[in-house]
Design an enzyme around this catalytic site. Sequence first.
Site, PDB file in Angstrom:
ATOM      1  N   LYS A   1       9.950  -5.148   8.200  1.00  0.00           N
ATOM      2  CA  LYS A   1       9.301  -4.849   6.914  1.00  0.00           C
ATOM      3  C   LYS A   1       9.894  -3.574   6.320  1.00  0.00           C
ATOM      4  CE  LYS A   1       5.544  -2.509   9.376  1.00  0.00           C
ATOM      5  NZ  LYS A   1       4.185  -2.683   9.927  1.00  0.00           N
TER       6      LYS A   1
ATOM      7  N   ARG B   1      -8.932  -2.833   9.304  1.00  0.00           N
ATOM      8  CA  ARG B   1      -7.861  -2.788   8.309  1.00  0.00           C
ATOM      9  C   ARG B   1      -7.574  -4.191   7.805  1.00  0.00           C
ATOM     10  NH1 ARG B   1      -1.733  -0.572   9.429  1.00  0.00           N
ATOM     11  NH2 ARG B   1      -1.698  -2.441  10.705  1.00  0.00           N
TER      12      ARG B   1
ATOM     13  N   TYR C   1      13.281  28.564  -4.318  1.00  0.00           N
ATOM     14  CA  TYR C   1      12.127  28.597  -5.224  1.00  0.00           C
ATOM     15  C   TYR C   1      11.010  29.458  -4.641  1.00  0.00           C
ATOM     16  CZ  TYR C   1      13.865  24.809  -8.208  1.00  0.00           C
ATOM     17  OH  TYR C   1      14.584  24.048  -9.088  1.00  0.00           O
TER      18      TYR C   1
ATOM     19  N   MET D   1      14.902  19.754  -4.438  1.00  0.00           N
ATOM     20  CA  MET D   1      15.018  18.298  -4.568  1.00  0.00           C
ATOM     21  C   MET D   1      16.331  17.781  -3.981  1.00  0.00           C
ATOM     22  SD  MET D   1      15.006  15.859  -7.951  1.00  0.00           S
ATOM     23  CE  MET D   1      13.441  16.419  -8.594  1.00  0.00           C
TER      24      MET D   1
HETATM   25  C1  LIG Z   1       4.285  -2.536  11.320  1.00  0.00           C
HETATM   26  C2  LIG Z   1       3.604  -3.475  12.238  1.00  0.00           C
HETATM   27  C3  LIG Z   1       4.155  -3.759  13.500  1.00  0.00           C
HETATM   28  C4  LIG Z   1       5.323  -2.976  14.041  1.00  0.00           C
HETATM   29  O1  LIG Z   1       4.813  -1.731  14.450  1.00  0.00           O
HETATM   30  P1  LIG Z   1       5.721  -0.644  15.186  1.00  0.00           P
HETATM   31  O2  LIG Z   1       4.741   0.392  15.600  1.00  0.00           O
HETATM   32  O3  LIG Z   1       6.674  -0.145  14.160  1.00  0.00           O
HETATM   33  O4  LIG Z   1       6.378  -1.311  16.313  1.00  0.00           O
HETATM   34  C5  LIG Z   1       3.580  -4.733  14.267  1.00  0.00           C
HETATM   35  N1  LIG Z   1       2.471  -5.392  13.842  1.00  0.00           N
HETATM   36  C6  LIG Z   1       1.889  -5.126  12.661  1.00  0.00           C
HETATM   37  C7  LIG Z   1       0.661  -5.864  12.266  1.00  0.00           C
HETATM   38  C8  LIG Z   1       2.418  -4.140  11.822  1.00  0.00           C
HETATM   39  O5  LIG Z   1       1.823  -3.872  10.659  1.00  0.00           O
END
Ligand SMILES: *Cc1c(COP(=O)(O)O)cnc(C)c1O
Length: 387
Positions: free
Chosen positions: A55, A154, A276, A324
């Site tokens: 992702k 969640r 800055y 930046m």
């Molecule tokens: C992002 C995610 C993972 C991977 O998690 P990592 O800690 O990066 O290995 C696995 N399962 C779900 C549901 C996630 O949202």
Amino acid sequence: MSWVVAVASSCVSVSPNWPAHRAGAVLTIDLAAIAANYRLLDARTPGALCAAVVKSDAYGLGAAQVAPVLEQAGARHFFVAHVDEGLALRQWVSPSVQITVLHGARPEAAEDCVQSGLRPVLNSLEQVSQLQALADKLGRPLDAALQLDTGMSRFGLSGADVRTLVHEPERLRGISLSLIMSHLACADTPENPANAEQLQTLQTYAALLPKAPLSLAASSGIFLGQAFHQSLVRPGAALYGIAPNTSGPNPLAPVLKLQAHILQIRQLSKGDRVGYGLTWQADGPRRVATIATGYADGFARQGAGKGCAWFGGQRLPILGRISMDSMTVDISHIPEGLITADDTVDLLNASYGVDAVAEAEGTIGYEVLTSLGRRYHRVYEKTEQNI
Ligand SMILES: *Cc1c(COP(=O)(O)O)cnc(C)c1O
């Protein structure tokens, strides 16, 4: 964004090709290390399938480059967050590879999702009935994963939702559940009792539902032991070298090197100030280098005063505020002439990775990794025999 692919020692440039010196910094991504990390995680989970989470563009490293390498290393199951990410990933992996969409599909995108062979995760009873309606419309059963909330509040069905499904099993007609999953809230703290509680809750709920393979562990969960592996593990961060927990050495190979160009070297006198807000003041003569990476490139201002760059094994503390597009580092202890404006300094390397930067910034390696800028010159390294 610019990038090249380096195969073994020969460099194959891919358009658009900006030479490295036109960018502020060069980010080198070791694809062989990512493959090695996949194989290590796969070997640690012998009873389970080892998926790969790609992702957010493979945590910012480039899913187009990373996913094919993970497939070559043996991954057959991939996870993304959004339908769009799954559609993009389809072009970069074989058609037989299974792609699961963690957030599932909104009703308007559900048909695109299933027609492209993406498996949605059903996170609510609404998503269950929406997929059922689509299965009715298409006149065929549809494959899905079902997420259960085992404590994180969640995503996923609550205990009450699970009871609803038990009493009204027809809600699942037309849906073929090929995975039941949940997610651990505290897997990076192995001693936390919440881990065993979540595993127990998953098993209790799953026993009430149609039989399907279970999945609970992401990267850190893999290191909690075999009970947590179930049928499928879903590592993301560990593939990219992030430490699964803070106890003991990190078993994963480092993946990144980030070399920032020096823009200027200046000699400061006692009382001169930097950056800055003029927040840092020299207490004597100092030499400083202004380097071509700043908070727009993913180095948060919170790292000021704690973070550093590296040159030949020497630590170069960041002085004053991070701008930046640049930051200033102390090079006083590097002998003059040994470091020039033609040099680069390391902001990430094998011994100072995203976890170390995160510690300086008061955050986690995940955030540093996914914040790394889009304007680095990217080099993808792979040593063919290692993949
Ligand atoms: C992002 C995610 C993972 C991977 O998690 P990592 O800690 O990066 O290995 C696995 N399962 C779900 C549901 C996630 O949202």
